[in-house]
Enzyme design. Structure first.
Site, PDB file in Angstrom:
ATOM      1  N   CYS A  33       0.730  -1.260  -0.037  1.00  0.00           N
ATOM      2  CA  CYS A  33      -0.311   0.077   0.133  1.00  0.00           C
ATOM      3  C   CYS A  33       0.832   1.335  -0.024  1.00  0.00           C
ATOM      4  CB  CYS A  33      -0.926  -0.054   1.130  1.00  0.00           C
ATOM      5  SG  CYS A  33      -2.447   1.020   0.879  1.00  0.00           S
ATOM      6  N   GLU A  63      -1.030  -8.665   5.375  1.00  0.00           N
ATOM      7  CA  GLU A  63      -0.677  -8.731   6.488  1.00  0.00           C
ATOM      8  C   GLU A  63      -2.037  -8.719   7.214  1.00  0.00           C
ATOM      9  OE1 GLU A  63      -0.409  -6.070   4.830  1.00  0.00           O
ATOM     10  OE2 GLU A  63      -1.016  -4.305   5.973  1.00  0.00           O
ATOM     11  N   HIS A  94      -3.433  -5.745   1.129  1.00  0.00           N
ATOM     12  CA  HIS A  94      -2.913  -6.163   2.404  1.00  0.00           C
ATOM     13  C   HIS A  94      -2.682  -7.487   2.759  1.00  0.00           C
ATOM     14  CE1 HIS A  94      -2.389  -1.773   3.649  1.00  0.00           C
ATOM     15  NE2 HIS A  94      -3.528  -1.764   2.807  1.00  0.00           N
TER      16      HIS A  94
END
Lengths: 83, 227
Positions: B86, B196, B194
């Site tokens: 990002c 994560e 994302h």
């Protein structure tokens, strides 16, 4: 002192989603004949006369103020006398 | 394996990354301030999402001049893994570690949703645990994710198999549906989604975990334990 005015816009040919939306809004408000709206950034700053040069300002634009991948820039300078 | 999570003023996914590495992947991880100058002792560098320097001027533009950036460039030169997610991707673009630039989303909105992706290339150090053409879902959360590059650059990205993830349902106007790309050498990955935020099935999605596992698998292959 020299006052530097820098204008940054998306390159021609790079779609400008913000410009498109604002253009549509103007047309929706019945402002006729509007086309090719481009939204950009305006920056102004002062430089000491001794430090200022076209090469210097171009280098600033290329390295930071504009992203040459998608943006064009132009600038103007004017002599000013500080109070 | 020892991961570095770079923390810029305005980073806000650093804790998620730290958690993904430490608690889920089970590897060592440390926060590294943007003010640091070296990355000695680290095996991978992660640039988190967020809004570094408030996205002033352009997303990632100010962070690309941070003290730590020369060390990240040196780290990348050594062929070690660098992952930007990002805002981290935006920083990698602004710093020239990856080609192209980000524009405002085509629909002008900040988009925060889970989005379907296709793994376009699974022979990278970031995607070896995925199947080729596998469809996965990862969350996106950005306003400036509309990837742009010139046609020559796109042709090079395609010819060198540098496009790693593509959106199935292009949410932001990105050229060629690009969601993530690697550099020519394949050791620097930038992606808007994302991973994560998708590492635990209990929290709804673990499609992102294999990305971190891929980095670990690759590292272990090159650092076989000798007893």
């Amino acid at each position: 002192m020299v006052k530097v005015k820098v204008y940054v816009t998306l390159k021609e040919g790079v779609l400008d989603p913000q410009g498109k939306a604002v253009e549509q809004a103007l047309l929706a408000k019945d402002f006729k004949g509007v086309s090719d709206m481009r939204i950009g950034k305006y920056m102004e700053f002062y430089m000491d006369r001794d430090d200022h040069s076209d090469r210097n300002i171009q280098s600033m634009c290329k390295q930071l103020l504009a992203n040459p991948v998608i943006e064009d820039y132009r600038y103007e300078t004017e002599e000013v006398v500080h109070q | 394996m020892n991961f570095a999570v770079i923390v810029f003023p305005g980073s806000n996914c650093d804790t998620d990354l730290f958690h993904a590495i430490k608690d889920v992947l089970g590897e060592k991880v440390e926060y590294v301030s943007h003010q640091e100058h070296d990355l000695e002792g680290f095996d991978a560098v992660l640039l988190p999402g967020g809004f570094s320097y408030g996205d002033y001027l352009r997303s990632g533009s100010i962070a690309s001049f941070a003290n730590i950036m020369p060390a990240i460039k040196d780290f990348a030169e050594l062929g070690k893994p660098v992952l930007g997610i990002c805002n981290g991707f935006q920083i990698l673009l602004e710093s020239g570690l990856l080609p192209g630039a980000m524009k405002r989303n085509a629909g002008l909105k900040f988009i925060c949703e889970s989005t379907p992706l296709t793994v376009e290339h699974n022979e990278t150090m970031f995607t070896n645990e995925y199947e080729m053409d596998e469809r996965i879902n990862l969350p996106i959360a950005h306003a400036d994710g509309n990837y742009e590059c010139d046609d020559d650059t796109l042709a090079r990205l395609e010819a060198n198999h540098q496009i790693v993830f593509k959106y199935d349902d292009n949410p932001n106007g990105s050229k060629a549906n690009i969601a993530g790309i690697v550099n020519e050498r394949g050791n620097v990955l930038g992606m808007m989604p994302h991973p994560e935020r998708a590492v635990e099935a209990l929290l709804g999605n673990d499609d992102g975990l294999r990305l971190f596992q891929s980095i670990l698998v690759n590292w272990r292959e090159h650092h076989a334990v000798t007893s």
